[in-house]
Design an enzyme around this catalytic site. Sequence first.
Site, PDB file in Angstrom:
ATOM      1  N   ASP A   1       0.787  -1.259   0.000  1.00 40.65           N
ATOM      2  CA  ASP A   1       0.000   0.000   0.000  1.00 40.65           C
ATOM      3  C   ASP A   1       0.812   1.298   0.000  1.00 40.65           C
ATOM      4  O   ASP A   1       0.444   2.263   0.691  1.00 40.65           O
ATOM      5  CB  ASP A   1      -0.971   0.025   1.202  1.00 40.65           C
ATOM      6  CG  ASP A   1      -1.960  -1.120   1.184  1.00 40.65           C
ATOM      7  OD1 ASP A   1      -1.924  -1.928   0.250  1.00 40.65           O
ATOM      8  OD2 ASP A   1      -2.776  -1.199   2.121  1.00 40.65           O
TER       9      ASP A   1
ATOM     10  N   GLU B   1      -4.730  -0.770  -1.313  1.00 42.41           N
ATOM     11  CA  GLU B   1      -6.049  -0.835  -0.671  1.00 42.41           C
ATOM     12  C   GLU B   1      -6.983   0.116  -1.406  1.00 42.41           C
ATOM     13  O   GLU B   1      -6.604   1.260  -1.700  1.00 42.41           O
ATOM     14  CB  GLU B   1      -5.963  -0.427   0.815  1.00 42.41           C
ATOM     15  CG  GLU B   1      -7.323  -0.492   1.503  1.00 42.41           C
ATOM     16  CD  GLU B   1      -7.288  -0.099   2.980  1.00 42.41           C
ATOM     17  OE1 GLU B   1      -6.195   0.069   3.548  1.00 42.41           O
ATOM     18  OE2 GLU B   1      -8.386   0.059   3.552  1.00 42.41           O
TER      19      GLU B   1
ATOM     20  N   LYS C   1      -6.769  -4.818  -3.124  1.00 47.30           N
ATOM     21  CA  LYS C   1      -7.430  -5.475  -1.989  1.00 47.30           C
ATOM     22  C   LYS C   1      -8.479  -4.551  -1.374  1.00 47.30           C
ATOM     23  O   LYS C   1      -8.227  -3.353  -1.216  1.00 47.30           O
ATOM     24  CB  LYS C   1      -6.382  -5.900  -0.953  1.00 47.30           C
ATOM     25  CG  LYS C   1      -5.561  -4.762  -0.360  1.00 47.30           C
ATOM     26  CD  LYS C   1      -4.416  -5.324   0.470  1.00 47.30           C
ATOM     27  CE  LYS C   1      -3.606  -4.257   1.155  1.00 47.30           C
ATOM     28  NZ  LYS C   1      -4.291  -3.488   2.178  1.00 47.30           N
TER      29      LYS C   1
ATOM     30  N   LYS D   1      -7.756  -4.628   4.810  1.00 50.12           N
ATOM     31  CA  LYS D   1      -6.433  -4.291   5.325  1.00 50.12           C
ATOM     32  C   LYS D   1      -5.429  -5.390   4.995  1.00 50.12           C
ATOM     33  O   LYS D   1      -4.283  -5.125   4.682  1.00 50.12           O
ATOM     34  CB  LYS D   1      -6.496  -4.054   6.848  1.00 50.12           C
ATOM     35  CG  LYS D   1      -7.513  -2.995   7.280  1.00 50.12           C
ATOM     36  CD  LYS D   1      -7.263  -1.650   6.639  1.00 50.12           C
ATOM     37  CE  LYS D   1      -8.300  -0.630   7.061  1.00 50.12           C
ATOM     38  NZ  LYS D   1      -8.262   0.589   6.222  1.00 50.12           N
TER      39      LYS D   1
ATOM     40  N   VAL E   1       3.178   0.356   4.234  1.00 50.04           N
ATOM     41  CA  VAL E   1       2.465   1.133   5.250  1.00 50.04           C
ATOM     42  C   VAL E   1       1.032   0.619   5.400  1.00 50.04           C
ATOM     43  O   VAL E   1       0.478   0.064   4.473  1.00 50.04           O
ATOM     44  CB  VAL E   1       2.434   2.633   4.863  1.00 50.04           C
ATOM     45  CG1 VAL E   1       3.839   3.199   4.823  1.00 50.04           C
ATOM     46  CG2 VAL E   1       1.727   2.880   3.538  1.00 50.04           C
ATOM     47  N   THR E   2       0.453   0.862   6.581  1.00 51.19           N
ATOM     48  CA  THR E   2       1.136   1.282   7.775  1.00 51.19           C
ATOM     49  C   THR E   2       1.501   0.045   8.596  1.00 51.19           C
ATOM     50  O   THR E   2       0.836  -0.984   8.490  1.00 51.19           O
ATOM     51  CB  THR E   2       0.256   2.239   8.627  1.00 51.19           C
ATOM     52  OG1 THR E   2      -0.917   1.524   9.062  1.00 51.19           O
ATOM     53  CG2 THR E   2      -0.148   3.476   7.867  1.00 51.19           C
TER      54      THR E   2
ATOM     55  N   CYS F   1      -2.105  -2.321   7.762  1.00 45.21           N
ATOM     56  CA  CYS F   1      -2.098  -3.260   6.633  1.00 45.21           C
ATOM     57  C   CYS F   1      -0.884  -4.188   6.621  1.00 45.21           C
ATOM     58  O   CYS F   1      -0.985  -5.339   6.186  1.00 45.21           O
ATOM     59  CB  CYS F   1      -2.250  -2.502   5.327  1.00 45.21           C
ATOM     60  SG  CYS F   1      -3.912  -1.813   5.160  1.00 45.21           S
TER      61      CYS F   1
ATOM     62  N   GLN G   1       7.824 -13.306  21.608  1.00 44.68           N
ATOM     63  CA  GLN G   1       7.422 -14.693  21.891  1.00 44.68           C
ATOM     64  C   GLN G   1       8.031 -15.665  20.884  1.00 44.68           C
ATOM     65  O   GLN G   1       7.358 -16.551  20.355  1.00 44.68           O
ATOM     66  CB  GLN G   1       5.895 -14.822  21.895  1.00 44.68           C
ATOM     67  CG  GLN G   1       5.208 -13.875  22.876  1.00 44.68           C
ATOM     68  CD  GLN G   1       3.706 -14.027  22.812  1.00 44.68           C
ATOM     69  OE1 GLN G   1       3.138 -14.983  23.340  1.00 44.68           O
ATOM     70  NE2 GLN G   1       3.051 -13.075  22.148  1.00 44.68           N
TER      71      GLN G   1
END
Length: 236
Positions: free
Chosen positions: A26, A74, A131, A134, A159-160, A164, A204
């Site tokens: 995007d 987007e 798309k 997002k 971005v961002t 997205c 994680q």
Amino acid sequence: MRRSRISAEPFAIEVDFARAVFLVIDMQRDFLEPGGFGAALGNDVSLLRRAVGPCGAMLAGARAAGLPVIHTREGHRPDLADAPPAKPLRGPPEKRIGAKGPMGRILVRGEPGHDIIPELAPIPGEPVIDKPGKGAFFQTDLDLMLRNHGIETLLVAGVTTEVCVHTTVREANDRGYRCVVLGDACASYFPEFHAVGLRMIAAQGGIFGWVSTTDAVLAALAADGPATKAAKEHAL
Ligand code: C5J
């Protein structure tokens, strides 16, 4: 198969560049230039410019090495038939999706604001995924294209960071792709969300993927040489 090591968080990742793509999310005028969707939401769009140089460097490196590049945008159909009703109803009417702005109708396909910024414009042969959401996998043929070409690793920028890029990385991770996010080639209107967004990806033990830098990916790509050229045979 040859694997190249990219330094990353939470640990270095071995990547087969012949089964990787550079996915640029995007980088559109609507998000990066004044008068578009991002600005209509009250954001300082200049904060996204910091990703342009690194994205451009990675694009040049990918193209030189024969690494496939995929761009996303987007946006919606002019009649907004593909926008869930709640999406264009947010914000004041004159600033909503579909409203007329200085770069045409906001976040509508075919309008000047929907274009990718000229510095990062796709070249012939580089697919552009339009798309409605997002995430780049939602209601698109991206997954099909990646699977048809045996892709296992996505090198992700754009971005961002927390919207997205994050949504796409989460979708990709659940579909079994390994995502390496080029942190400096991503940006947000909220620097703190950018920083935390990247930390969330690598936390994680790499719950959503890996976070690296443009320089680190380019160094691994340069060291890889001939193996990447093989990707040309799998050009998307
Ligand atoms: C947003 C995006 N922020 N590309 N879209 O609405 O991140």
